[in-house]
Design an enzyme around this catalytic site. Structure first.
Site, short mmCIF file in Angstrom:
data_model
loop_
_atom_site.label_atom_id
_atom_site.label_comp_id
_atom_site.label_asym_id
_atom_site.label_seq_id
_atom_site.Cartn_x
_atom_site.Cartn_y
_atom_site.Cartn_z
N ARG A 19 -5.19 10.93 3.55
CA ARG A 19 -4.14 11.91 3.75
C ARG A 19 -2.96 11.71 2.80
NH1 ARG A 19 -2.90 13.50 7.84
NH2 ARG A 19 -0.68 13.47 7.44
N ARG A 40 -0.18 14.60 12.60
CA ARG A 40 0.36 14.40 11.26
C ARG A 40 0.64 15.71 10.50
NH1 ARG A 40 -1.27 9.12 9.88
NH2 ARG A 40 0.41 9.14 8.34
N PRO A 41 1.50 16.58 11.02
CA PRO A 41 1.80 17.84 10.32
C PRO A 41 2.50 17.59 8.99
CG PRO A 41 3.34 17.49 12.10
CD PRO A 41 2.31 16.41 12.24
N ILE A 42 2.54 18.61 8.14
CA ILE A 42 3.27 18.47 6.87
C ILE A 42 4.33 19.57 6.72
CG2 ILE A 42 1.37 17.30 5.66
CD1 ILE A 42 0.92 20.10 4.25
N ASP A 43 4.75 20.14 7.85
CA ASP A 43 5.73 21.23 7.80
C ASP A 43 7.02 20.84 7.08
OD1 ASP A 43 5.88 19.56 10.14
OD2 ASP A 43 7.50 20.84 10.83
N LEU A 44 7.45 19.58 7.25
CA LEU A 44 8.72 19.16 6.63
C LEU A 44 8.57 19.03 5.11
CD1 LEU A 44 9.86 16.51 9.26
CD2 LEU A 44 10.42 18.95 9.14
N ASP A 78 4.51 0.78 12.05
CA ASP A 78 3.33 0.12 11.47
C ASP A 78 3.20 -1.33 11.91
OD1 ASP A 78 3.37 1.80 8.22
OD2 ASP A 78 2.83 2.46 10.23
N ILE A 106 7.35 7.23 17.17
CA ILE A 106 7.04 7.95 15.94
C ILE A 106 5.76 8.76 16.05
CG2 ILE A 106 6.65 7.74 13.45
CD1 ILE A 106 9.44 6.81 14.20
N CYS A 124 -5.25 12.57 12.15
CA CYS A 124 -5.97 11.30 12.06
C CYS A 124 -5.89 10.65 13.44
CB CYS A 124 -5.38 10.39 10.99
SG CYS A 124 -3.83 9.64 11.49
N LYS A 166 0.84 -1.20 0.00
CA LYS A 166 0.00 0.00 0.00
C LYS A 166 0.88 1.26 0.00
CE LYS A 166 -1.64 1.67 3.97
NZ LYS A 166 -1.40 3.09 4.30
N ASN A 167 1.87 1.29 0.89
CA ASN A 167 2.66 2.51 1.06
C ASN A 167 3.67 2.74 -0.05
OD1 ASN A 167 1.11 2.99 3.24
ND2 ASN A 167 2.66 2.49 4.77
C1 EPZ Z 1 4.13 7.06 6.30
O1 EPZ Z 1 3.35 8.08 6.88
C2 EPZ Z 1 3.21 5.85 6.19
N1 EPZ Z 1 2.07 6.16 5.30
C3 EPZ Z 1 2.69 5.46 7.56
O2 EPZ Z 1 1.92 4.27 7.42
C4 EPZ Z 1 3.89 5.15 8.47
O3 EPZ Z 1 3.42 4.86 9.78
C5 EPZ Z 1 4.84 6.35 8.50
O4 EPZ Z 1 5.23 6.72 7.16
C6 EPZ Z 1 6.10 6.06 9.30
O5 EPZ Z 1 6.76 4.95 8.76
C7 EPZ Z 1 2.25 6.10 3.96
O6 EPZ Z 1 3.33 5.80 3.47
C8 EPZ Z 1 1.06 6.41 3.12
P1 EPZ Z 1 6.20 10.35 8.48
P2 EPZ Z 1 3.94 9.60 6.93
O7 EPZ Z 1 6.14 11.62 7.72
O8 EPZ Z 1 4.76 9.85 5.74
C9 EPZ Z 1 6.35 13.70 11.84
C10 EPZ Z 1 0.08 2.85 7.71
O9 EPZ Z 1 -0.41 2.33 8.72
N2 EPZ Z 1 6.24 14.66 10.74
O10 EPZ Z 1 7.37 9.44 8.30
O11 EPZ Z 1 2.82 10.51 7.21
C11 EPZ Z 1 5.08 12.88 12.03
O12 EPZ Z 1 4.15 13.57 12.84
C12 EPZ Z 1 0.53 4.30 7.75
O13 EPZ Z 1 0.29 2.25 6.62
C13 EPZ Z 1 6.36 16.01 10.99
O14 EPZ Z 1 6.56 16.42 12.13
O15 EPZ Z 1 4.88 9.51 8.22
C14 EPZ Z 1 5.60 11.63 12.69
O16 EPZ Z 1 5.74 11.88 14.08
C15 EPZ Z 1 0.23 4.95 9.09
N3 EPZ Z 1 6.28 16.89 9.97
C16 EPZ Z 1 6.98 11.45 12.08
O17 EPZ Z 1 7.34 12.71 11.51
C17 EPZ Z 1 6.07 16.48 8.67
O18 EPZ Z 1 6.01 17.32 7.76
C18 EPZ Z 1 7.04 10.40 10.97
O19 EPZ Z 1 6.02 10.71 10.04
C19 EPZ Z 1 5.93 15.10 8.42
C20 EPZ Z 1 6.02 14.19 9.46
#
Ligand code: EPZ
Length: 427
Positions: free
Chosen positions: A99, A128-132, A313, A335, A123, A22-23
């Protein structure tokens, strides 16, 4: 809403085909926006989120055609083609339901020089911020404005330029958006402390097949030399390492013996190490990975971390497995801030779990008792299925739409290895 009903106590024995990831699929699909030529993806899983992403691509002017499947794949073949984009807007009503839609931001910016994408919001597992995502794109020259719940991004002059960004926190999605934005930039982009998940390797390999120039694939430093255009390609989605790990936990808790067909050991080493720590027999076969167990699982101590660490996950699924363990297991979720939503539901089945902040202690009990339980998020739902497979009596899992987002034909796959499980459609 559909319900899944499980009568526990059956040992899982046999072969479970693992679907496309999926991912990986959710970051490969938006690559179709980066070229006017067709992108054909094989082994695409039949999942609600994949269908949802296809609908989003259509909204942007990208056609998607399902072409059945090939015998060597479990999933379908889809060809997506964005000959011309008819929109660069990802609307709130789509993004709020999925998302991962945010992953059109980088490709739209790269292809069209602009993008307007609804902020995804939080969620169940965190805000789940997107600042990065935004900081990385700004490092490549994007001008970003937040207005009325939308991200409005523009590449001055219609094209991003080279740049360098070091992620303060490892982020899978932000790395994916940044890579997809950089492949058409008018210069070289460098990402440091990039995520290294296998799904990102899959993304980079697909982009290279489309003509991108990416160095450091699989490492924490990615160097992308922008090109003027990308061409189409045919690419096979990698196997879902999280689905495979989930079924491995089901095999252990039921003292079963299953082969995870299509799973790749070198993409899930931390998961396999945790299974061995629990006392399972884990061995590579010519077509996948065999996981077998007799007796109660040994206690485990697991702390989630970015790849190649133990995947967040997989946390809920291992916690379910530990509920019948021979001792106390310790989990630390580093995480996401709210990823223990499965705990109160597991407690309804007689589990002994204490949560204190990011840490959870799971004390093994002699048996679980089936009960009606509520799914809250994708992986939490799977932990309830895993517990139900080993519980005495009947477990009814409600709100299974959460499961349908990430597990293709779950009850079929489990029935085929002896589980007493069925889906009750609520019409
Ligand atoms: C991906 O989510 C996966 N989703 C998630 O899988 C997975 O849990 C996650 O990576 C970690 O491995 C998809 O690939 C569609 P991150 P993502 O950005 O990209 C923080 C599932 O069950 N963060 O690596 O959203 C965030 O809050 C799903 O299949 C910021 O602060 O995860 C978290 O604490 C759930 N700012 C950490 O980083 C940002 O701009 C890791 O998040 C982005 C993230």
């Amino acid at each position: 809403m559909d319900q899944i009903v499980i009568r526990g106590g059956q040992r899982l024995k046999g072969r479970i085909p693992i679907s496309g990831a999926k991912n990986a699929a959710l970051t490969l699909l938006p690559c179709a926006l980066l070229t006017d030529e067709p992108l054909t993806l094989r082994n695409l899983p039949r999942l609600a989120d994949v269908d949802g992403f296809g609908h989003l691509l259509n909204q942007l002017g990208c056609s998607t055609t399902i072409e059945g499947s090939r015998p060597e794949d479990f999933g379908r073949v889809m060809t997506a083609r964005a000959t011309t984009l008819t929109s660069t807007v990802a609307p709130y009503d789509i993004v709020r339901k999925m998302r991962a839609s945010i992953l059109v931001l980088g490709p739209l910016l790269a292809r069209a020089g602009e993008a307007t994408v609804s902020l995804p919001g939080g969620c169940a597992i965190g805000n789940r911020p997107i600042d990065l995502h935004l900081k990385a794109l700004e490092a490549f020259g994007a001008e970003i404005e937040l207005a009325s719940g939308y991200v409005k991004a523009v590449a001055p002059g219609g094209r991003l330029k080279g740049g360098k960004y070091t992620f303060p926190v490892v982020s899978v999605g932000a790395t994916e958006n940044a890579v997809m934005a950089a492949v058409l930039a008018g210069g070289t982009c460098v990402l440091e402390n990039a995520a290294r998940e296998p799904e990102i390797v899959d993304l980079c390999n697909c982009l290279v097949a489309m003509g991108a120039h990416i160095d450091g694939i699989g490492t924490e430093t990615l160097t992308i030399e922008g090109v003027d255009r990308l061409h189409g390609a045919t690419y096979r989605v990698m196997a879902d390492r999280i689905e495979a790990g989930s079924y491995a936990c089901a095999a252990v808790i039921t003292e079963g013996d299953v082969e995870l067909v299509g799973a790749k050991a070198d993409e899930m080493e931390a998961t396999l190490a945790a299974l061995r720590e629990a006392g399972a027999t884990v061995e590579e076969t010519k077509s996948g990975i065999r996981v077998a167990m007799s007796g109660r699982a040994q206690p485990v101590t697991l702390s989630t971390a970015p790849y190649p660490g133990f995947a967040t996950d997989m946390q809920a699924q291992f916690m379910a497995m530990a509920t019948l363990g021979a001792g106390a297991s310790l989990f630390t979720e580093t995480i996401f801030e709210n990823r223990y939503m499965h705990v109160p539901e597991l407690a309804r089945m007689g589990c002994d779990i204490q949560v204190k902040g990011r840490t959870a202690i799971v004390r093994g009990v002699d048996h679980l008792v089936g009960a009606p339980v509520m799914a809250t998020d994708l992986r939490a739902s799977m932990s309830l299925i895993i517990a139900g497979l080993a519980a005495q009596g009947t477990t009814e899992v409600n709100r299974v739409y959460h499961l349908d987002r990430g597990y293709e034909r779950l009850e079929e796959k489990l029935q085929a290895v002896g589980a007493d499980i069925e889906r009750i459609s609520a019409g």
